[in-house]
Design a protein around this motif. Structure first.
Motif, PDB file in Angstrom:
ATOM      1  N   ARG A  86      53.910  19.448  11.082  1.00 17.58           N
ATOM      2  CA  ARG A  86      55.087  18.628  11.956  1.00 17.58           C
ATOM      3  C   ARG A  86      55.109  18.540  13.557  1.00 17.58           C
ATOM      4  N   ARG A  87      55.532  18.145  14.625  1.00 16.22           N
ATOM      5  CA  ARG A  87      55.780  17.592  16.242  1.00 16.22           C
ATOM      6  C   ARG A  87      56.568  17.373  15.981  1.00 16.22           C
ATOM      7  N   ILE A  88      57.426  17.854  17.400  1.00 12.83           N
ATOM      8  CA  ILE A  88      58.442  17.303  17.799  1.00 12.83           C
ATOM      9  C   ILE A  88      58.207  16.474  19.941  1.00 12.83           C
ATOM     10  N   ALA A  89      59.607  15.497  18.709  1.00 15.05           N
ATOM     11  CA  ALA A  89      58.830  14.137  20.659  1.00 15.05           C
ATOM     12  C   ALA A  89      58.669  15.010  21.565  1.00 15.05           C
ATOM     13  N   ASP A  90      58.347  14.826  22.310  1.00 11.42           N
ATOM     14  CA  ASP A  90      58.215  15.022  24.536  1.00 11.42           C
ATOM     15  C   ASP A  90      58.765  14.282  25.174  1.00 11.42           C
ATOM     16  N   GLN A  91      59.312  13.217  24.787  1.00 12.29           N
ATOM     17  CA  GLN A  91      59.588  11.740  25.484  1.00 12.29           C
ATOM     18  C   GLN A  91      60.160  10.943  23.793  1.00 12.29           C
ATOM     19  N   ASP A  92      60.596   9.919  24.914  1.00 13.88           N
ATOM     20  CA  ASP A  92      61.029   9.200  24.029  1.00 13.88           C
ATOM     21  C   ASP A  92      60.068   7.828  23.620  1.00 13.88           C
ATOM     22  N   SER A  93      59.536   7.331  22.779  1.00 13.47           N
ATOM     23  CA  SER A  93      58.583   7.246  22.609  1.00 13.47           C
ATOM     24  C   SER A  93      58.716   6.083  20.870  1.00 13.47           C
ATOM     25  N   THR A  94      57.101   5.237  20.634  1.00 17.92           N
ATOM     26  CA  THR A  94      57.648   4.330  18.973  1.00 17.92           C
ATOM     27  C   THR A  94      56.607   5.262  18.224  1.00 17.92           C
ATOM     28  N   LEU A  95      55.934   5.081  17.451  1.00 18.46           N
ATOM     29  CA  LEU A  95      55.306   6.098  16.202  1.00 18.46           C
ATOM     30  C   LEU A  95      55.545   3.705  14.944  1.00 18.46           C
ATOM     31  N   MET A  96      54.465   3.522  15.050  1.00 17.90           N
ATOM     32  CA  MET A  96      54.403   2.256  14.138  1.00 17.90           C
ATOM     33  C   MET A  96      55.522   1.224  14.064  1.00 17.90           C
ATOM     34  N   GLY A  97      56.332   1.244  15.576  1.00 16.71           N
ATOM     35  CA  GLY A  97      57.235   0.490  15.959  1.00 16.71           C
ATOM     36  C   GLY A  97      58.481   0.385  15.393  1.00 16.71           C
ATOM     37  N   PHE A  98      58.638   1.677  15.554  1.00 15.60           N
ATOM     38  CA  PHE A  98      59.477   2.626  14.802  1.00 15.60           C
ATOM     39  C   PHE A  98      59.978   3.235  16.633  1.00 15.60           C
ATOM     40  N   HIS A  99      61.442   3.506  17.267  1.00 18.19           N
ATOM     41  CA  HIS A  99      62.017   3.883  18.523  1.00 18.19           C
ATOM     42  C   HIS A  99      62.493   5.619  17.596  1.00 18.19           C
ATOM     43  N   VAL A 100      61.138   6.482  18.302  1.00 15.44           N
ATOM     44  CA  VAL A 100      61.069   8.140  18.156  1.00 15.44           C
ATOM     45  C   VAL A 100      62.113   8.652  19.195  1.00 15.44           C
ATOM     46  N   PRO A 101      62.826   8.815  19.610  1.00 15.54           N
ATOM     47  CA  PRO A 101      63.969   9.983  20.706  1.00 15.54           C
ATOM     48  C   PRO A 101      63.055  11.145  20.960  1.00 15.54           C
ATOM     49  N   LYS A 102      63.795  11.286  22.007  1.00 11.72           N
ATOM     50  CA  LYS A 102      62.895  12.535  22.798  1.00 11.72           C
ATOM     51  C   LYS A 102      63.718  14.217  21.876  1.00 11.72           C
ATOM     52  N   ASP A 103      62.923  14.500  21.028  1.00 14.82           N
ATOM     53  CA  ASP A 103      62.847  15.698  20.458  1.00 14.82           C
ATOM     54  C   ASP A 103      63.455  15.645  18.824  1.00 14.82           C
ATOM     55  N   PHE A 104      63.141  14.779  18.615  1.00 12.99           N
ATOM     56  CA  PHE A 104      63.294  14.558  17.462  1.00 12.99           C
ATOM     57  C   PHE A 104      61.841  14.832  16.897  1.00 12.99           C
ATOM     58  N   GLY A 105      62.064  15.739  15.512  1.00  7.85           N
ATOM     59  CA  GLY A 105      60.612  15.887  15.130  1.00  7.85           C
ATOM     60  C   GLY A 105      60.036  15.282  14.109  1.00  7.85           C
ATOM     61  N   VAL A 106      58.824  15.323  14.465  1.00 10.27           N
ATOM     62  CA  VAL A 106      57.779  13.746  13.076  1.00 10.27           C
ATOM     63  C   VAL A 106      56.877  15.063  12.448  1.00 10.27           C
ATOM     64  N   ILE A 107      57.256  14.718  10.860  1.00  6.65           N
ATOM     65  CA  ILE A 107      56.353  15.374  10.469  1.00  6.65           C
ATOM     66  C   ILE A 107      55.440  14.330   9.834  1.00  6.65           C
ATOM     67  N   TYR A 108      53.636  14.591   9.920  1.00  5.47           N
ATOM     68  CA  TYR A 108      53.080  14.064   8.757  1.00  5.47           C
ATOM     69  C   TYR A 108      52.857  14.285   7.283  1.00  5.47           C
ATOM     70  N   ILE A 109      53.020  13.333   6.916  1.00  7.45           N
ATOM     71  CA  ILE A 109      53.004  14.122   4.950  1.00  7.45           C
ATOM     72  C   ILE A 109      51.504  13.701   4.878  1.00  7.45           C
ATOM     73  N   SER A 110      50.430  14.632   4.525  1.00 13.23           N
ATOM     74  CA  SER A 110      49.024  14.325   4.044  1.00 13.23           C
ATOM     75  C   SER A 110      48.578  13.284   3.302  1.00 13.23           C
ATOM     76  N   HIS A 111      49.336  14.129   1.516  1.00 11.29           N
ATOM     77  CA  HIS A 111      49.402  13.722   0.932  1.00 11.29           C
ATOM     78  C   HIS A 111      49.357  12.188   0.608  1.00 11.29           C
ATOM     79  N   ALA A 112      50.905  11.458   1.122  1.00 14.52           N
ATOM     80  CA  ALA A 112      50.838  10.367   1.256  1.00 14.52           C
ATOM     81  C   ALA A 112      50.475   9.192   2.127  1.00 14.52           C
ATOM     82  N   VAL A 113      49.742   9.961   3.050  1.00 11.13           N
ATOM     83  CA  VAL A 113      48.561   9.184   4.032  1.00 11.13           C
ATOM     84  C   VAL A 113      47.738   9.242   3.129  1.00 11.13           C
ATOM     85  N   HIS A 114      47.123   9.885   2.309  1.00  9.88           N
ATOM     86  CA  HIS A 114      46.023   9.727   1.593  1.00  9.88           C
ATOM     87  C   HIS A 114      46.196   9.050   0.461  1.00  9.88           C
ATOM     88  N   ARG A 115      46.631   8.662   0.248  1.00 14.48           N
ATOM     89  CA  ARG A 115      47.226   7.831  -0.763  1.00 14.48           C
ATOM     90  C   ARG A 115      48.483   6.598   0.207  1.00 14.48           C
TER      91      ARG A 115
END
Length: 428
Positions: free
Chosen positions: A298-327
């Protein structure tokens, strides 16, 4: 910029943490199908959170844009371990990594190989003695505990059994604090799990500080020479390195390896893995891909940004799911199939698409050491035993949090390999 599919709901009432913790794999799969996207929005820990279930998104988060997404300073790991290489951000995290890296690479790994081999033999040699089914996950946790306490704290089970048992029990109590509500309550005849964990941490820190002061050998002795931020940093890192987290991760991967290569149908694969180190590496990559020990990070967005072209506002949480990434089917064909050969074909050289131990500049500093542990244990098993599920039909479903493990620890029967007959067969 494109808006994230899904929604974060309203504060508290819209939180999906309980649903996620019950079954994170199904939670993500249902939303991937619903939104037709491997990135979606939900509310987790009462914070709007972007879930990443693709290789592309994981690589952006952990590599290309790692400086924009920070570790959560209020995370429970910080409460339990203090400021360590796992919990800090920015320059402090970089300096800690620079200080500690040499102890997990090169000559240090080589100097530990004899001890690792001796522990594997001592812990695994009797698997076939009883002739009865063994709970392999339990056996592998014991192996992992001996490895970490011996390597990091110079406490050997065969030389200091009482101290070894004391530390093992304290590590287990401390670990339970990570999976308990962070409520520090003590009343007569009862203490909360978190309170017990904090007491265990204090006792472990006393043992660790005594070791740092009086033991000048091995890993614990060398920490005193490192340029760490302050006098407590070495103790906090030792607490992290001897955590029950590491034996559980090792047990998870070894359990999955044993199940993947178990039974008569996998005898050829076991022989090939025993004889061909490259094939064993491919097997272990596939085990790690399908059954990652950690569900993600898990991470916290330190500023407004994008991931995969999607807008991720500042202070949003972001979690990567290894089980799904690996599939991710765009990267791994037949994503649910156990196919070690994929790592010498379409996915050759794609090890960096895995995130079992993180990825990018904040990946686990001990990943290479973990790989040495795993290979040594697997080679010992392959050279000395055949094995199969006993009984042959068992519930092999996994729990995925806080460390992936079998919901019902499987039992396996081991039989000693007859090297004489094997030798005749090889020369005939």
């Amino acid at each position: 910029m494109t808006k994230l599919p899904g929604n974060a709901g309203v504060s508290l009432l819209g939180d999906k943490s309980l649903e996620f913790y019950r079954d994170p794999v199904s939670f993500c799969q249902q939303r991937i199908e619903k939104h037709r996207s491997r990135m979606f929005l939900c509310r987790l820990m009462n914070r709007p959170t972007a879930f990443i279930c693709s290789v592309q998104g994981m690589r952006e988060l952990l590599c290309e844009k790692s400086s924009l997404f920070l570790k959560d300073p209020t995370d429970l790991m910080t409460n339990m371990y203090g400021d360590t290489i796992v919990t800090t951000n920015g320059e402090e995290a970089c300096l800690l990594r620079l200080s500690l890296t040499s102890h997990f690479t090169g000559s240090c790994l080589g100097s530990w190989s004899d001890y690792i081999a001796s522990v594997c033999e001592r812990c695994l040699k009797d698997l076939s003695v009883s002739g009865q089914p063994e709970s392999v996950y339990t056996a592998f946790k014991s192996l992992g505990t001996e490895l970490v306490l011996g390597l990091f704290l110079n406490v050997r089970a065969e030389k200091q059994p009482e101290l070894f048992q004391e530390i093992s029990q304290l590590c287990t109590q401390h670990w339970h604090g990570l999976i308990s509500a962070p409520v520090n309550v003590k009343v007569p005849m009862w203490s909360s799990g978190f309170s017990i964990a904090l007491d265990a941490r204090n006792k472990l820190m006393d043992i660790i500080k005594d070791k740092l002061e009086n033991d000048k050998e091995g890993f614990v002795g060398s920490l005193g020479s490192l340029p760490l931020p302050d006098s407590s940093s070495a103790a906090q890192h030792l607490l992290l390195f001897i955590s029950a987290l590491i034996p559980k991760a090792l047990a998870s991967l070894l359990n999955s390896f044993t199940l993947a290569l178990g039974g008569n149908g996998q005898e050829k694969a076991r022989r090939q893995a025993a004889e061909d180190p490259d094939y064993l590496c491919r097997v272990l990559l596939e085990v790690q891909r399908l059954w990652p020990p950690f569900i993600g990070g898990r991470r916290i967005a330190d500023q407004d940004s994008t991931l995969m072209g999607f807008h991720v506002p500042k202070d949003f949480g972001v979690i990567y799911i290894s089980h799904a990434v690996h599939r991710d089917p765009e990267v791994f064909q037949e994503p649910d199939a156990f196919l070690p050969e994929r790592w010498s074909g379409r996915n050759e050289g794609h090890e960096h698409f895995l995130c079992s131990f993180g990825n990018g500049p904040r990946s686990c500093i001990g990943a290479k050491l973990t790989n040495v542990f795993l290979k040594e244990a697997c080679v010992y098993l392959l050279n000395n035993f055949d094995w199969c599920l006993d009984p042959p039909v068992q519930n092999l479903e996994y729990k995925w949090l806080p460390v992936s493990r079998p919901a019902n620890p499987p039992t396996v029967t081991f039989t000693q390999r007859d090297h004489t007959l094997s030798g005749r067969s090889d020369t005939s």
